[in-house]
Design an enzyme around this catalytic site. Structure first.
Site, mmCIF file in Angstrom:
data_model
loop_
_atom_site.group_PDB
_atom_site.id
_atom_site.type_symbol
_atom_site.label_atom_id
_atom_site.label_comp_id
_atom_site.label_asym_id
_atom_site.label_seq_id
_atom_site.Cartn_x
_atom_site.Cartn_y
_atom_site.Cartn_z
ATOM 1 N N HIS A 20 -9.954 1.198 4.756
ATOM 2 C CA HIS A 20 -7.822 1.594 5.387
ATOM 3 C C HIS A 20 -8.869 2.367 6.630
ATOM 4 O O HIS A 20 -9.457 2.889 6.982
ATOM 5 C CB HIS A 20 -7.555 2.135 4.884
ATOM 6 C CG HIS A 20 -6.021 1.521 5.227
ATOM 7 N ND1 HIS A 20 -5.447 3.163 6.086
ATOM 8 C CD2 HIS A 20 -5.169 1.300 5.046
ATOM 9 C CE1 HIS A 20 -4.474 2.445 6.694
ATOM 10 N NE2 HIS A 20 -3.769 1.512 5.847
ATOM 11 N N ASN A 70 0.901 -1.298 0.156
ATOM 12 C CA ASN A 70 -0.044 -0.030 0.082
ATOM 13 C C ASN A 70 1.085 1.067 -0.047
ATOM 14 O O ASN A 70 1.381 1.550 1.104
ATOM 15 C CB ASN A 70 -1.022 0.433 1.434
ATOM 16 C CG ASN A 70 -1.585 0.873 1.348
ATOM 17 O OD1 ASN A 70 -1.854 1.975 0.130
ATOM 18 N ND2 ASN A 70 -2.135 1.623 2.551
ATOM 19 N N SER A 88 2.970 -1.970 10.538
ATOM 20 C CA SER A 88 3.949 -2.042 9.941
ATOM 21 C C SER A 88 5.210 -3.642 10.651
ATOM 22 O O SER A 88 5.695 -3.959 11.287
ATOM 23 C CB SER A 88 4.546 -1.796 11.903
ATOM 24 O OG SER A 88 4.864 -0.644 12.192
ATOM 25 N N LYS A 117 0.422 3.987 -0.694
ATOM 26 C CA LYS A 117 -0.706 5.497 0.353
ATOM 27 C C LYS A 117 -0.358 6.332 -0.516
ATOM 28 O O LYS A 117 -0.403 6.664 -1.443
ATOM 29 C CB LYS A 117 0.008 5.470 1.840
ATOM 30 C CG LYS A 117 -0.479 4.293 2.827
ATOM 31 C CD LYS A 117 0.198 4.287 4.247
ATOM 32 C CE LYS A 117 -0.569 3.534 5.005
ATOM 33 N NZ LYS A 117 -0.213 3.525 6.273
ATOM 34 N N GLU A 168 -5.314 -4.584 10.825
ATOM 35 C CA GLU A 168 -4.573 -3.664 10.885
ATOM 36 C C GLU A 168 -5.195 -2.817 12.088
ATOM 37 O O GLU A 168 -5.470 -2.285 11.675
ATOM 38 C CB GLU A 168 -4.529 -2.963 8.923
ATOM 39 C CG GLU A 168 -6.286 -3.025 8.898
ATOM 40 C CD GLU A 168 -5.851 -1.029 8.784
ATOM 41 O OE1 GLU A 168 -4.962 -0.778 7.807
ATOM 42 O OE2 GLU A 168 -6.828 -0.440 8.190
ATOM 43 N N GLU A 208 -7.183 4.986 8.048
ATOM 44 C CA GLU A 208 -6.859 6.366 7.372
ATOM 45 C C GLU A 208 -8.071 6.820 6.930
ATOM 46 O O GLU A 208 -8.606 8.074 6.880
ATOM 47 C CB GLU A 208 -5.276 6.565 6.497
ATOM 48 C CG GLU A 208 -4.362 6.121 7.593
ATOM 49 C CD GLU A 208 -2.736 5.595 6.695
ATOM 50 O OE1 GLU A 208 -2.574 5.534 6.958
ATOM 51 O OE2 GLU A 208 -3.145 5.597 5.209
ATOM 52 N N GLY A 225 2.339 2.527 11.233
ATOM 53 C CA GLY A 225 3.917 3.654 10.563
ATOM 54 C C GLY A 225 3.726 4.424 11.952
ATOM 55 O O GLY A 225 4.416 5.196 11.892
#
Length: 246
Positions: A93, A9, A208, A11, A164, A95, A170
């Site tokens: 996701h 991904n 991560s 991003k 996730e 985010e 991150g």
């Protein structure tokens, strides 16, 4: 035996030069002993398709609209993604949920729209640190996945699921193999109650994953691969994770 799957991904990262170098590094390392894909920003779908054409590395997008067409400025339909040869699209996701207010139902509707056009949704679920510390992990991920299972009905077995933990994305933190496996097993059990295909479905870990921890995560019985963020931007790191999966 489920085949492992590693999806990158990117991003909101990339440039023409960086993409060319990254994709060349990935394709030069083939063949892999697992399924591999990269999910790139919309503007780079065409160059990813060209660079990866003829290889066994797939490509996909990071989001999609629930709408097929119309007055939805800034949106991208699944039909458009399919025209670029997208095999996958990430939906839900953390985010997107956090920064764009995406609800469980919207994520479910996006997954349904993807499958309707023959694109496999990678459906993300996961809890925040506050939710984990409050003992709500199980309730949160089951609620998120339940919405998608309900929307997809008999097609639920066609999606890919990615766990996730939001607190590990991150941040450099990572769930222990045992923590991740516990949630993956929970998700597998939930899928088994909904579809006879559950044992064959790929459930990825996203949070991560790096070359130095990939092997320990991937040896867990219900972890079938990784949804890779930062490490997917470095060919050597991404390839190392693919090697660990293969």
């Amino acid at each position: 035996m489920r085949r492992k799957f590693v999806a990158g991904n990117w991003k909101m990262n990339g440039s023409h030069a960086a993409n060319a170098e990254l994709l060349a590094g990935i394709t030069a390392a083939r063949p892999f002993g697992c399924d591999v894909a990269v999910c790139v920003p919309f503007p780079y779908l065409s160059e990813a398709a060209v660079a990866l054409s003829g290889s066994d590395v797939r490509w996909g997008a990071q989001d999609c609209s629930v709408h097929a067409s119309g007055a939805y400025t800034g949106e991208v339909s699944v039909g458009m993604l399919a025209e670029f040869g997208c095999r996958y699209v990430i939906v839900g996701h953390s985010e997107r949920r956090q920064y764009h207010g995406e609800t469980d139902q919207l994520v479910a509707d996006k997954a349904k729209a993807a499958l309707a056009k023959g694109v496999t949704p990678i459906v993300c679920v996961g809890e925040t640190l506050a939710q984990r510390e409050a003992g709500e992990t199980e309730a949160v991920v089951k609620r998120q996945l339940s919405a998608v299972i309900h929307a997809l009905a008999h097609c639920a077995g066609e999606m890919v699921v990615a766990y996730e933990p939001v607190w590990a994305i991150g941040t450099g933190k990572v769930a222990t193999p045992e923590q991740a496996q516990a949630v993956h097993a929970l998700l597998r059990a939930q899928l088994k109650a909904a579809t006879p295909k559950a044992d064959a479905m790929q459930i990825l870990y996203g949070g991560s994953m790096k070359p130095d921890n990939a092997a320990s995560l991937l040896t867990q019985p219900d972890i079938d691969g990784g949804l890779i963020g930062g490490a997917a931007l470095k060919a050597a790191d991404f390839v190392a994770i693919c090697r660990a999966a293969g």
